[in-house]
Design a protein around this motif. Structure first.
Motif: not given
Length: 304
Positions: A68-74
């Motif tokens: 949902f637009g949230t980067a897993l790595q960040q």
């Protein structure tokens, strides 16, 4: 990352293990919000590795994942809150009751009082009458239901069901199918991995087929069936009537069963029906089945 509105966006995902084993080799996937999406593939194709990366159990060698637009790595914590995962293997604390398992799991996600939602899940998944039992007292099917409930207790907008009906009876399988349909109607995004291709065909709107760590095909279910699948046809012959001299295109003669069977393309159906009408005196029964995902799957994984 492009397309941040996707429920799950996977770009160029690679996973290599020591010893030169490549589990994922540049996987790209986009799952839209609110859809039921199936990921299929033979054992060792890379499905579990993909799920484990999204679940943050395994770290990718390269590539990017966003929920949902949230980067897993960040922001790994934020993405973890957005995903509920029903693992293939059942792992439950044998000393907690069914209700305690759900309440405790909700607490891990910061829910101080999730009792109302827990009670709804217990009712919807047929666990209410077993809520007081310790998990070691449950049947395999009830444990599977509890595992599904556990993945939903923090109310994630994306749920991943990894072989949710493995080893369960037909009635429970149908119940879980109905529950997945309910989740879909409520707007929850569902990603399903399964070896029951009938299950995928019944539930999923789109499907990705993975083989040797690569996506060999990703398309709407109807498109896959129409493009690759033929209709299965079977013509039962009257006993005592001689085998027809000329068989329809795509049909083979079964000596033992005195029947014709085969796979017929959509364009050949008029010829098949005309042939059956012409030989009506010998035909006892004619059956046509719609294209099956199993046929498409076998064809694409063989090519892969």
């Amino acid at each position: 990352m492009a397309g941040t509105a996707a429920a799950l966006l996977v770009e160029g995902l690679v996973k290599r293990y020591k010893g030169g084993i490549t589990a994922l080799d540049g996987v790209d996937l986009r799952v839209e919000p609110g859809e039921v999406f199936a990921i299929l593939g033979p054992n060792g194709a890379g499905k579990s590795t993909l799920i484990n990366i999204v679940a943050q159990i395994t770290t990718a060698t390269a590539g990017a994942v966003a929920v949902f637009g949230t980067a897993l790595q960040q922001d790994p914590l934020a993405t973890k809150r957005l995903v509920g995962i029903t693992p293939q293997e059942i792992a439950l604390d044998p000393f907690f009751t069914v209700r305690e398992v759900l309440v405790n799991h909700a607490g891990y996600y910061g829910f101080r009082d999730a009792s109302a939602h827990v009670e709804r899940l217990l009712e919807r998944l047929g666990l209410a009458e077993h809520a007081h039992k310790r998990t070691r007292q449950l049947s395999g099917g009830m444990k599977r239901r509890l595992t599904v409930a556990k993945s939903l207790v923090h109310q994630p907008p994306l749920i991943i069901l990894d072989e949710p009906t493995a080893g369960v009876d037909v009635a429970l399988r149908r119940d879980l199918w109905a529950f997945v349909s309910e989740l879909h109607q409520e707007g929850v995004t569902v990603i399903l991995t399964t070896h029951y291709l009938e299950e995928a065909q019944a539930l999923a709107g789109r499907v990705a087929i993975i083989n040797h760590g690569r996506v060999v095909r990703c398309a709407p279910m109807s498109q896959l069936l129409n493009s690759f699948g033929g209709r299965r046809a079977a013509i039962q012959w009257q006993g005592g009537v001689a085998k027809p001299a000329q068989l329809p295109v795509g049909m083979q003669w079964d000596v033992a069963g005195e029947a014709l069977s085969g796979t017929v393309d959509e364009q050949a159906l008029p010829q098949l029906l005309a042939w059956a009408a012409e030989h009506g005196h010998g035909v006892r029964d004619l059956r046509l089945e719609p294209p099956r995902l199993e046929d498409v799957y076998l064809q694409l994984t063989a090519e892969g």
